[in-house]
Design a protein around this motif. Structure first.
Motif, PDB file in Angstrom:
ATOM      1  N   GLU A 256      14.909  62.482  55.093  1.00 28.20           N
ATOM      2  CA  GLU A 256      16.018  61.680  55.610  1.00 28.20           C
ATOM      3  C   GLU A 256      17.128  61.553  54.586  1.00 28.20           C
ATOM      4  O   GLU A 256      18.306  61.665  54.911  1.00 28.20           O
ATOM      5  CB  GLU A 256      15.516  60.291  56.016  1.00 28.20           C
ATOM      6  N   SER A 257      16.762  61.316  53.331  1.00 31.17           N
ATOM      7  CA  SER A 257      17.772  61.184  52.278  1.00 31.17           C
ATOM      8  C   SER A 257      17.145  61.485  50.924  1.00 31.17           C
ATOM      9  O   SER A 257      15.930  61.362  50.750  1.00 31.17           O
ATOM     10  CB  SER A 257      18.380  59.774  52.271  1.00 31.17           C
ATOM     11  N   ILE A 258      18.009  61.900  49.983  1.00 27.55           N
ATOM     12  CA  ILE A 258      17.559  62.237  48.633  1.00 27.55           C
ATOM     13  C   ILE A 258      18.474  61.580  47.613  1.00 27.55           C
ATOM     14  O   ILE A 258      19.699  61.676  47.733  1.00 27.55           O
ATOM     15  CB  ILE A 258      17.579  63.762  48.407  1.00 27.55           C
ATOM     16  N   VAL A 259      17.897  60.907  46.650  1.00 25.25           N
ATOM     17  CA  VAL A 259      18.615  60.523  45.444  1.00 25.25           C
ATOM     18  C   VAL A 259      18.226  61.564  44.404  1.00 25.25           C
ATOM     19  O   VAL A 259      17.074  61.582  43.955  1.00 25.25           O
ATOM     20  CB  VAL A 259      18.242  59.111  44.966  1.00 25.25           C
ATOM     21  N   PRO A 260      19.130  62.483  44.055  1.00 27.89           N
ATOM     22  CA  PRO A 260      18.760  63.651  43.247  1.00 27.89           C
ATOM     23  C   PRO A 260      17.938  63.301  42.013  1.00 27.89           C
ATOM     24  O   PRO A 260      18.329  62.470  41.190  1.00 27.89           O
ATOM     25  CB  PRO A 260      20.117  64.257  42.866  1.00 27.89           C
ATOM     26  N   GLY A 261      16.775  63.946  41.911  1.00 28.25           N
ATOM     27  CA  GLY A 261      15.914  63.782  40.757  1.00 28.25           C
ATOM     28  C   GLY A 261      15.096  62.516  40.735  1.00 28.25           C
ATOM     29  O   GLY A 261      14.184  62.380  39.921  1.00 28.25           O
ATOM     30  N   GLU A 262      15.380  61.563  41.633  1.00 21.44           N
ATOM     31  CA  GLU A 262      14.751  60.249  41.538  1.00 21.44           C
ATOM     32  C   GLU A 262      13.860  59.891  42.714  1.00 21.44           C
ATOM     33  O   GLU A 262      12.742  59.400  42.524  1.00 21.44           O
ATOM     34  CB  GLU A 262      15.830  59.172  41.385  1.00 21.44           C
ATOM     35  N   SER A 263      14.339  60.090  43.945  1.00 21.14           N
ATOM     36  CA  SER A 263      13.570  59.619  45.097  1.00 21.14           C
ATOM     37  C   SER A 263      13.930  60.402  46.349  1.00 21.14           C
ATOM     38  O   SER A 263      14.996  61.015  46.438  1.00 21.14           O
ATOM     39  CB  SER A 263      13.804  58.124  45.336  1.00 21.14           C
ATOM     40  N   VAL A 264      13.007  60.347  47.322  1.00 28.27           N
ATOM     41  CA  VAL A 264      13.207  60.981  48.621  1.00 28.27           C
ATOM     42  C   VAL A 264      12.668  60.033  49.688  1.00 28.27           C
ATOM     43  O   VAL A 264      11.584  59.455  49.534  1.00 28.27           O
ATOM     44  CB  VAL A 264      12.476  62.332  48.724  1.00 28.27           C
ATOM     45  N   THR A 265      13.417  59.887  50.764  1.00 33.03           N
ATOM     46  CA  THR A 265      12.969  59.101  51.907  1.00 33.03           C
ATOM     47  C   THR A 265      12.659  60.052  53.053  1.00 33.03           C
ATOM     48  O   THR A 265      13.470  60.916  53.402  1.00 33.03           O
ATOM     49  CB  THR A 265      14.050  58.099  52.346  1.00 33.03           C
ATOM     50  N   TYR A 266      11.463  59.896  53.635  1.00 38.53           N
ATOM     51  CA  TYR A 266      11.030  60.731  54.744  1.00 38.53           C
ATOM     52  C   TYR A 266      10.776  59.877  55.982  1.00 38.53           C
ATOM     53  O   TYR A 266      10.369  58.716  55.868  1.00 38.53           O
ATOM     54  CB  TYR A 266       9.712  61.446  54.431  1.00 38.53           C
ATOM     55  N   THR A 267      10.981  60.454  57.144  1.00 39.19           N
ATOM     56  CA  THR A 267      10.546  59.855  58.401  1.00 39.19           C
ATOM     57  C   THR A 267       9.535  60.785  59.044  1.00 39.19           C
ATOM     58  O   THR A 267       9.519  61.985  58.773  1.00 39.19           O
ATOM     59  CB  THR A 267      11.725  59.635  59.365  1.00 39.19           C
ATOM     60  N   LYS A 268       8.700  60.234  59.902  1.00 41.39           N
ATOM     61  CA  LYS A 268       7.644  61.061  60.476  1.00 41.39           C
ATOM     62  C   LYS A 268       8.209  62.074  61.463  1.00 41.39           C
ATOM     63  O   LYS A 268       9.211  61.844  62.145  1.00 41.39           O
ATOM     64  CB  LYS A 268       6.591  60.193  61.160  1.00 41.39           C
ATOM     65  N   ASN A 269       7.547  63.212  61.511  1.00 44.03           N
ATOM     66  CA  ASN A 269       7.871  64.276  62.447  1.00 44.03           C
ATOM     67  C   ASN A 269       6.995  64.088  63.684  1.00 44.03           C
ATOM     68  O   ASN A 269       5.821  64.477  63.698  1.00 44.03           O
ATOM     69  CB  ASN A 269       7.618  65.639  61.803  1.00 44.03           C
ATOM     70  N   GLU A 270       7.547  63.476  64.707  1.00 45.32           N
ATOM     71  CA  GLU A 270       6.758  63.167  65.898  1.00 45.32           C
ATOM     72  C   GLU A 270       6.266  64.422  66.601  1.00 45.32           C
ATOM     73  O   GLU A 270       5.288  64.381  67.357  1.00 45.32           O
ATOM     74  CB  GLU A 270       7.586  62.307  66.855  1.00 45.32           C
ATOM     75  N   ASP A 271       6.928  65.545  66.327  1.00 47.35           N
ATOM     76  CA  ASP A 271       6.585  66.812  66.976  1.00 47.35           C
ATOM     77  C   ASP A 271       5.679  67.670  66.096  1.00 47.35           C
ATOM     78  O   ASP A 271       5.525  68.871  66.323  1.00 47.35           O
ATOM     79  CB  ASP A 271       7.875  67.579  67.316  1.00 47.35           C
ATOM     80  N   TYR A 272       5.064  67.068  65.079  1.00 46.73           N
ATOM     81  CA  TYR A 272       4.234  67.823  64.136  1.00 46.73           C
ATOM     82  C   TYR A 272       3.098  68.520  64.887  1.00 46.73           C
ATOM     83  O   TYR A 272       2.454  67.935  65.756  1.00 46.73           O
ATOM     84  CB  TYR A 272       3.673  66.882  63.073  1.00 46.73           C
ATOM     85  N   TRP A 273       2.842  69.758  64.525  1.00 44.80           N
ATOM     86  CA  TRP A 273       1.935  70.611  65.295  1.00 44.80           C
ATOM     87  C   TRP A 273       0.492  70.113  65.309  1.00 44.80           C
ATOM     88  O   TRP A 273      -0.272  70.418  66.234  1.00 44.80           O
ATOM     89  CB  TRP A 273       2.003  72.055  64.800  1.00 44.80           C
ATOM     90  N   GLN A 274       0.084  69.340  64.305  1.00 48.09           N
ATOM     91  CA  GLN A 274      -1.282  68.797  64.289  1.00 48.09           C
ATOM     92  C   GLN A 274      -1.370  67.399  64.896  1.00 48.09           C
ATOM     93  O   GLN A 274      -2.433  66.795  64.869  1.00 48.09           O
ATOM     94  CB  GLN A 274      -1.831  68.768  62.864  1.00 48.09           C
ATOM     95  N   GLY A 275      -0.260  66.906  65.423  1.00 45.05           N
ATOM     96  CA  GLY A 275      -0.258  65.580  66.023  1.00 45.05           C
ATOM     97  C   GLY A 275       0.645  64.627  65.257  1.00 45.05           C
ATOM     98  O   GLY A 275       0.891  64.795  64.058  1.00 45.05           O
ATOM     99  N   GLU A 276       1.141  63.636  65.943  1.00 44.74           N
ATOM    100  CA  GLU A 276       2.058  62.671  65.344  1.00 44.74           C
ATOM    101  C   GLU A 276       1.412  61.965  64.153  1.00 44.74           C
ATOM    102  O   GLU A 276       0.298  61.459  64.251  1.00 44.74           O
ATOM    103  CB  GLU A 276       2.463  61.642  66.399  1.00 44.74           C
ATOM    104  N   PRO A 277       2.077  61.956  62.996  1.00 45.82           N
ATOM    105  CA  PRO A 277       1.525  61.281  61.817  1.00 45.82           C
ATOM    106  C   PRO A 277       1.262  59.794  62.074  1.00 45.82           C
ATOM    107  O   PRO A 277       1.916  59.165  62.910  1.00 45.82           O
ATOM    108  CB  PRO A 277       2.605  61.480  60.753  1.00 45.82           C
ATOM    109  N   LEU A 278       0.318  59.252  61.323  1.00 48.25           N
ATOM    110  CA  LEU A 278      -0.044  57.845  61.472  1.00 48.25           C
ATOM    111  C   LEU A 278       0.870  56.917  60.696  1.00 48.25           C
ATOM    112  O   LEU A 278       0.849  55.710  60.911  1.00 48.25           O
ATOM    113  CB  LEU A 278      -1.501  57.637  61.023  1.00 48.25           C
ATOM    114  N   LEU A 279       1.656  57.465  59.783  1.00 50.65           N
ATOM    115  CA  LEU A 279       2.657  56.692  59.054  1.00 50.65           C
ATOM    116  C   LEU A 279       4.003  56.817  59.753  1.00 50.65           C
ATOM    117  O   LEU A 279       4.311  57.846  60.354  1.00 50.65           O
ATOM    118  CB  LEU A 279       2.801  57.198  57.616  1.00 50.65           C
TER     119      LEU A 279
END
Length: 607
Positions: A256-279
């Motif tokens: 979703e967003s990156i602070v270069p070198g420091e942090s990354v924010t992710y959101t779940k991929n509801e369409d993930y091939w092994q099933g929707e993540p639990l987080l």
């Protein structure tokens, strides 16, 4: 017909190494990116209760309780920022890999013996002659923008790595074994003839020579979204927005967003091939080794990639975490600069006149350091002496009978004496056999106070056999600048302390082959090349033959010593009590990042 794949003796340093010998139990330790150590034993012994082994840890924490969604806080423990090359085709450092693996993943799954199974995003069939592989990507595998992962995306990854303008480090003998790759790489062909796209989800790839690694983990694991990189020149890809700012994969989480070198924010991929993540998502941030304990105890992070081994014993009773452990896929080593990289030819060129060219000098350096003591005292058993350059993680091929280059300062002195390294002027340091001053420059990576103390202690061990070793620029270097200078063959570097993480494939050519950029020692010879080739030969399809071939390779590496393996590792990973559904076990394809769950809205805090 096709078949389915199976398968100083200085008081301050002595005090620091003993951990509790001086000044009580204050934790002054930490972990850098390489392990060093040695020197004279201190009189204070670590008690047996303070030593840990793999038997003290579970490798899996099964899903437990009801998942509540939420955001997992994940820490990458490092004293430096991540570089930000967030693409499997271009990354070169472990911190970047820690970022990538949350949003992109291998097409293939493996069993405990690193054979490809049918449980991954793609399946593989192989022809009877073991040369043609048919890769079929499953229908429900899609990129984060909704586009299907296609056969052309797998081909595109190879086209990028094999391109004449490719700026990464992956192009090696494995890629050169694909039919038509060399012609494509040399600009003599517009496409790689060894690929035949059957349909959107299926591609055949043909190799020049069959080798047993291809039946397991020897294929390139990753696809690359061709449509997403449309219009980007290969020479510009590693600095492009698609790699640095808005990377995309088909994994369980989206960037979703990156602070270069420091942090990354992710959101779940509801369409993930092994099933929707639990987080619902993940927040990844870099955490300094000096502050990781505080962050874990306070619940600021739920998990970290690897906990600093030197801090484990003092924090093993942390009440708000569960500890997982495994034998790490890698080892630490002391590498010797023995030549240069010829970028035009794409190969190493060994210099017989290099400062470290005398094998007895290299062996003496290896024998001078007591890594058993370092493993016990500094790491409480979570580090143990490395004997060969194939680590126990590759249990099928690690030669347990090989005792390695053990601690033997008397032998070290004897080797130097016989090679003509003598203290001519009486200053306590040996001169070269030609009577010239000998100063050896060591490059080592930074960490916290422990990293420098251990490096200093190692230098002291070498001084006790009469070798004058000095730190490069009289300091330690952060991860990225360290590898920049090592990779560029900085003439100021005579040897270096580093660590190597191995992959699923046993084939060691990617580090020690003549065409491997990662062969930072720049050493090769005819016999070494023969041994590497033997491990990939048709005869090596027989497991016993291949085991013997790699036993001979391990023995020969300890004979010529372009690098001296120093320490193997046990990795430990803390999980906040609210976290479950995670494993480090090879071949356990039932648990992955998509199965990690939180069982409570708030993290558990240490009491």
């Amino acid at each position: 017909m096709k078949k389915r794949l199976k398968f100083l003796t200085a008081p301050a340093l002595v005090c620091l190494l003993a951990l509790t010998a001086c000044g009580g139990n204050e934790d002054t330790s930490g972990e850098g990116d390489s392990d060093n150590g040695g020197g004279e034993a201190n009189e204070t012994e670590t008690s047996g209760d303070d030593l840990y082994s793999i038997d003290d840890f579970e490798i899996t924490k099964e899903n437990d309780g009801e998942a509540v969604g939420g955001i997992l806080n994940f820490g990458v423990v490092s004293d430096t920022t991540f570089e930000g090359t967030l693409n499997w085709q271009f990354y070169s450092g472990v911190p970047d890999a820690r970022v990538i693996e949350w949003f992109d993943e291998s097409l293939f799954a493996f069993d405990e013996a690193f054979n490809i199974t049918d449980e991954g995003a793609a399946t593989v069939e192989v022809s009877e002659d073991n040369r043609t592989f048919t890769i079929t990507i499953k229908d429900n595998v899609n990129w984060h923008d909704g586009e299907p992962v296609k056969a052309e995306d797998y081909v595109f990854a190879h086209e990028v790595i094999g391109h004449p303008d490719y700026t990464g480090v992956r192009y090696d003998a494995g890629f050169q074994n694909i039919e038509g790759m060399e012609e494509y790489h040399n600009g003599e062909a517009d496409e790689i003839s060894g690929f035949n796209i059957i349909d959107d989800k299926t591609v055949e790839m043909t190799f020049i020579e069959p080798n047993p690694s291809l039946l397991g983990a020897g294929l390139w694991y990753y696809a690359m979204p061709k449509h997403y990189f449309e219009g980007v020149e290969v020479a510009d890809m590693d600095s492009s927005e698609q790699v640095r700012e808005k990377p995309m994969g088909f994994g369980p989480f989206k960037v979703e967003s990156i602070v270069p070198g420091e942090s990354v924010t992710y959101t779940k991929n509801e369409d993930y091939w092994q099933g929707e993540p639990l987080l619902d998502g993940v927040t990844l941030k870099v955490i300094n080794p000096d502050t990781v304990v505080q962050a874990l105890r306070a619940g600021d992070v739920d998990m970290v990639d690897v906990f600093p081994a030197t801090q484990f014993a003092d924090n093993a009773d942390m009440s708000n975490v569960d500890w997982l452990g495994r034998v790490a896929p890698g080892y630490s080593y002391t590498g010797f600069k023995l030549g240069k990289w010829d970028a035009d030819a794409g190969e190493v060129v060994t210099d017989p006149d290099a400062k470290m060219a005398d094998v007895n000098l290299r062996k003496a350096i290896a024998h001078a350091v007591n890594y058993q003591e370092i493993g016990d005292r500094m790491y409480n058993g979570l580090r143990f002496p490395a004997t060969t350059v194939i680590p126990p993680y590759h249990a099928l091929y690690h030669d347990e009978s090989n005792e390695g280059l053990g601690y033997d300062p008397d032998l070290a002195n004897q080797l130097l004496d016989e090679a003509g390294y003598e203290d001519v002027n009486g200053d306590g340091f040996r001169e070269t056999p030609d009577g010239e001053e000998l100063t050896i420059t060591l490059a080592a990576m930074s960490g916290d106070s422990t990293a420098e103390a251990v490096t200093d202690y190692e230098i002291q061990a070498w001084s006790e056999i009469g070798l004058n070793v000095e730190k490069l620029d009289n300091t330690l270097h952060e991860f990225n600048s360290f590898y920049d200078r090592v990779e560029e063959d900085d003439p100021a570097i005579d040897m270096y302390s580093a660590a190597w993480s191995v992959g699923s494939d046993i084939d060691p050519s990617g580090l020690w082959g003549p065409k491997a950029l990662f062969n930072y020692t720049r050493y090769t010879d005819d016999k070494l090349q023969e041994l590497l080739a033997d491990g990939l030969s048709e005869e090596a399809f027989d497991i016993e033959y291949r085991q013997e071939a790699y036993n001979e390779f391990q023995a020969y590496m300890n004979e010529v010593v372009p690098a001296a393996p120093t320490l193997y590792r046990l990795e430990v990973r803390p999980l906040n009590k609210r976290v479950s559904g995670f494993t480090w076990e090879v071949g356990n394809n039932d648990l992955g990042f998509h199965t990690i769950q939180l069982n409570a809205e708030e993290p558990v805090v240490d009491q």
